[in-house]
Design a protein around this motif. Structure first.
Motif, PDB file in Angstrom:
ATOM      1  N   VAL A   1       0.678  -1.145  -0.082  1.00  0.00           N
ATOM      2  CA  VAL A   1       0.192   0.028  -0.094  1.00  0.00           C
ATOM      3  C   VAL A   1       0.855   1.196   0.089  1.00  0.00           C
ATOM      4  O   VAL A   1       0.573   2.144  -0.713  1.00  0.00           O
ATOM      5  CB  VAL A   1      -0.819   0.140   1.177  1.00  0.00           C
ATOM      6  CG1 VAL A   1      -1.686   1.446   1.216  1.00  0.00           C
ATOM      7  CG2 VAL A   1      -1.915  -1.244   1.056  1.00  0.00           C
TER       8      VAL A   1
ATOM      9  N   THR B   1       2.483   1.428  -3.755  1.00  0.00           N
ATOM     10  CA  THR B   1       1.607   1.655  -4.937  1.00  0.00           C
ATOM     11  C   THR B   1       0.616   2.820  -4.562  1.00  0.00           C
ATOM     12  O   THR B   1      -0.016   3.325  -5.495  1.00  0.00           O
ATOM     13  CB  THR B   1       0.845   0.308  -5.218  1.00  0.00           C
ATOM     14  OG1 THR B   1       0.051  -0.139  -4.208  1.00  0.00           O
ATOM     15  CG2 THR B   1       1.946  -0.807  -5.324  1.00  0.00           C
TER      16      THR B   1
ATOM     17  N   ARG C   1      -2.392   2.257  -3.456  1.00  0.00           N
ATOM     18  CA  ARG C   1      -3.461   1.218  -3.522  1.00  0.00           C
ATOM     19  C   ARG C   1      -3.821   0.121  -2.731  1.00  0.00           C
ATOM     20  O   ARG C   1      -2.858  -0.467  -2.187  1.00  0.00           O
ATOM     21  CB  ARG C   1      -3.879   1.114  -5.095  1.00  0.00           C
ATOM     22  CG  ARG C   1      -3.550   2.058  -6.171  1.00  0.00           C
ATOM     23  CD  ARG C   1      -3.747   1.715  -7.441  1.00  0.00           C
ATOM     24  NE  ARG C   1      -5.280   1.614  -7.622  1.00  0.00           N
ATOM     25  CZ  ARG C   1      -5.941   2.530  -7.857  1.00  0.00           C
ATOM     26  NH1 ARG C   1      -5.573   3.896  -7.944  1.00  0.00           N
ATOM     27  NH2 ARG C   1      -7.336   2.451  -8.152  1.00  0.00           N
TER      28      ARG C   1
ATOM     29  N   GLU D   1      -9.192  -2.594  -6.822  1.00  0.00           N
ATOM     30  CA  GLU D   1      -8.405  -1.576  -6.028  1.00  0.00           C
ATOM     31  C   GLU D   1      -8.719  -0.222  -5.623  1.00  0.00           C
ATOM     32  O   GLU D   1      -9.673   0.041  -6.624  1.00  0.00           O
ATOM     33  CB  GLU D   1      -6.804  -1.498  -6.849  1.00  0.00           C
ATOM     34  CG  GLU D   1      -6.301  -2.650  -6.890  1.00  0.00           C
ATOM     35  CD  GLU D   1      -4.772  -2.532  -7.307  1.00  0.00           C
ATOM     36  OE1 GLU D   1      -4.448  -1.423  -8.337  1.00  0.00           O
ATOM     37  OE2 GLU D   1      -3.627  -3.101  -6.770  1.00  0.00           O
ATOM     38  N   ILE D   2      -8.530   0.322  -4.573  1.00  0.00           N
ATOM     39  CA  ILE D   2      -8.925   1.563  -4.109  1.00  0.00           C
ATOM     40  C   ILE D   2      -7.756   2.582  -3.690  1.00  0.00           C
ATOM     41  O   ILE D   2      -6.714   1.953  -3.235  1.00  0.00           O
ATOM     42  CB  ILE D   2      -9.687   1.410  -2.948  1.00  0.00           C
ATOM     43  CG1 ILE D   2     -10.942   0.641  -3.043  1.00  0.00           C
ATOM     44  CG2 ILE D   2     -10.343   3.030  -2.365  1.00  0.00           C
ATOM     45  CD1 ILE D   2     -11.731   0.266  -1.888  1.00  0.00           C
ATOM     46  N   ALA D   3      -7.783   3.663  -4.380  1.00  0.00           N
ATOM     47  CA  ALA D   3      -6.766   4.738  -4.090  1.00  0.00           C
ATOM     48  C   ALA D   3      -6.604   5.039  -2.539  1.00  0.00           C
ATOM     49  O   ALA D   3      -7.779   5.351  -1.920  1.00  0.00           O
ATOM     50  CB  ALA D   3      -6.773   5.808  -4.810  1.00  0.00           C
TER      51      ALA D   3
END
Length: 448
Positions: free
Chosen positions: A248, A251, A253, A262-264
């Motif tokens: 996390v 990246t 994400r 995937e979530i920002a």
């Protein structure tokens, strides 16, 4: 240029300070008493006042309090040092306290620091970012200066310090002094969440992703979006979860449990540990790659024994809060102040706060400080006890011996044992369950 007003009845001292202040880049005005000081203040409001506590026509601290100047820093000077006068000076909002004969080296340092402070432009939200961080010691000034430097950046920060040194307060100060200050600040104690649930708590889960997941759940990374996530006791996180956290951080994400979407992650991460992080890496409780990723900007929080100037200031702060809440006017006796200033405080600020709270409850109007009995209780609970662990014993076994021995020394009082070990109460419960030792503890005690 910052403007300095020197108020002292000794002409030689005023002239010497004026010469040094001029070299440090100040404009200077002088006054020999309160009447002259009022005249100088009307002519030009000073940025800094060096103020003698005892002046020919009155008390310097009373004069300062009556002035009610905003935006002006005061440094008191006195030839009659005492613990009481030091506390009174700090109560009046003094940024420092100089003894006569004034050390020229210390004077230059104070003037230089104040000048730097005056020249800084406040960050968004920084006006009150240090409101909860009580202390004027050199160690605290340095910590706050580093916080001001790193706060506006996006750098991850690793806070390292003994249990009870105020790591969460430092993390919150970084958040408040950052551009994220209007968004959430979310503290998470990694040792207080069950290992089976922490992944879901951090990243969230989808409905039906596991037994009992009857609805979608947003984790801390989503709820802290735009703000700051404080991960305390980072070494209590499992290795598998450390891998996910590293991903996390690299990246930006993450994925909820039970989905591949995937979530920002628009979150700034601040981590903390009460262990030596390099030793934790060597022991296998902290991944080396995660350690390097978290410690982009490491900050060490000073133990209370290295903040001698702050001990009485903190004690008075805790006492005044209790007085305000209960509408009382309890005070410390001189012997209590002396004892507190001489004690090492192995439990740091938390131990000091607990001592003040306990003493407040027991005292009628004056806290005389039965400090010897307090110290004996701390040591009898195991501060000075030792256990022998043979070389080569697995780390997990050594930890088990230490935890069980500490719990025994504390008479089965889990809260006391957790504080002594520097771990959360939940972490202690988890460890006892792993050892199958929860039933060995006397649950009849009411002091949990």
């Amino acid at each position: 240029m910052p403007h300095l007003l020197i108020t002292d009845d000794d002409t030689a001292i005023r002239d010497l300070i004026a010469e040094i202040a001029g070299e440090e880049g100040y404009t200077v005005a002088q006054a020999g008493d309160i009447r002259q000081a009022r005249i100088q203040i009307e002519r030009q409001k000073p940025d800094v006042i060096l103020l003698d506590m005892q002046l020919p026509d009155g008390d310097g601290m009373e004069f300062w309090t009556d002035l009610g100047l905003t935006g002006t820093q005061v440094v008191f000077i006195t030839g009659y040092s005492s613990v009481d006068s030091a506390i009174q000076a700090l109560r009046c909002g003094a940024v420092d306290y100089l003894l006569k004969p004034v050390s020229l080296r210390r004077l230059r340092g104070v003037l230089s620091e104040l000048k730097s402070l005056l020249q800084k432009h406040p960050l968004p939200g920084a006006s009150d970012c240090f409101a909860k961080m009580i202390g004027h010691s050199r160690a605290m000034q340095l910590l706050c200066a580093h916080i001001e430097k790193v706060a506006p950046t996006q750098a991850t920060v690793l806070l390292v310090g003994e249990s009870g040194t105020g790591k969460e307060l430092a993390a919150e100060a970084i958040h408040l002094a950052s551009p994220r200050h209007e968004k959430p600040f979310m503290p998470v104690n990694c040792g207080a969440i069950s290992p089976n649930l922490i992944e879901s708590e951090l990243f969230g889960h989808e409905k039906g992703s596991f037994t009992g997941a009857d609805r979608q759940h947003k984790g801390y990374f989503e709820r802290a979006s735009g703000g700051t996530l404080f991960l305390d006791e980072i070494t209590e996180m499992s290795m598998e979860l450390q891998v996910r956290l590293l991903r996390v951080l690299e990246t930006g994400r993450f994925m909820r449990v039970g989905t591949h979407e995937e979530i920002a992650a628009d979150v700034r991460v601040i981590a903390a540990t009460n262990r030596n992080p390099e030793q934790a890496v060597a022991n296998g409780t902290l991944r080396e790659d995660l350690y390097h990723r978290l410690s982009v900007f490491p900050l060490e929080l000073p133990p209370l024994r290295d903040r001698e100037d702050d001990i009485l200031l903190l004690a008075d702060y805790f006492l005044q809060k209790l007085n305000e809440e209960a509408h009382t006017q309890k005070t410390f006796a001189p012997e209590a102040l002396k004892a507190m200033s001489e004690y090492a405080w192995p439990g740091n600020i938390r131990e000091l706060r607990n001592y003040v709270y306990r003493s407040y409850i027991l005292a009628d109007t004056v806290i005389k400080g039965d400090f010897n009995s307090f110290e004996l209780e701390s040591h009898s609970a195991g501060w000075g006890s030792e256990i022998l662990v043979p070389v080569g014993v697995p780390l997990a076994d050594a930890n088990k011996q230490l935890i069980l021995a500490t719990l025994k020394q504390c008479g089965g009082v889990k809260k006391a044992a957790a504080e002594m070990l520097g771990i959360s109460l939940k972490t202690l419960y988890n460890r006892l369950e792993e050892y199958g030792a929860a039933g060995e503890v006397d649950e009849s005690s009411s002091f949990r």
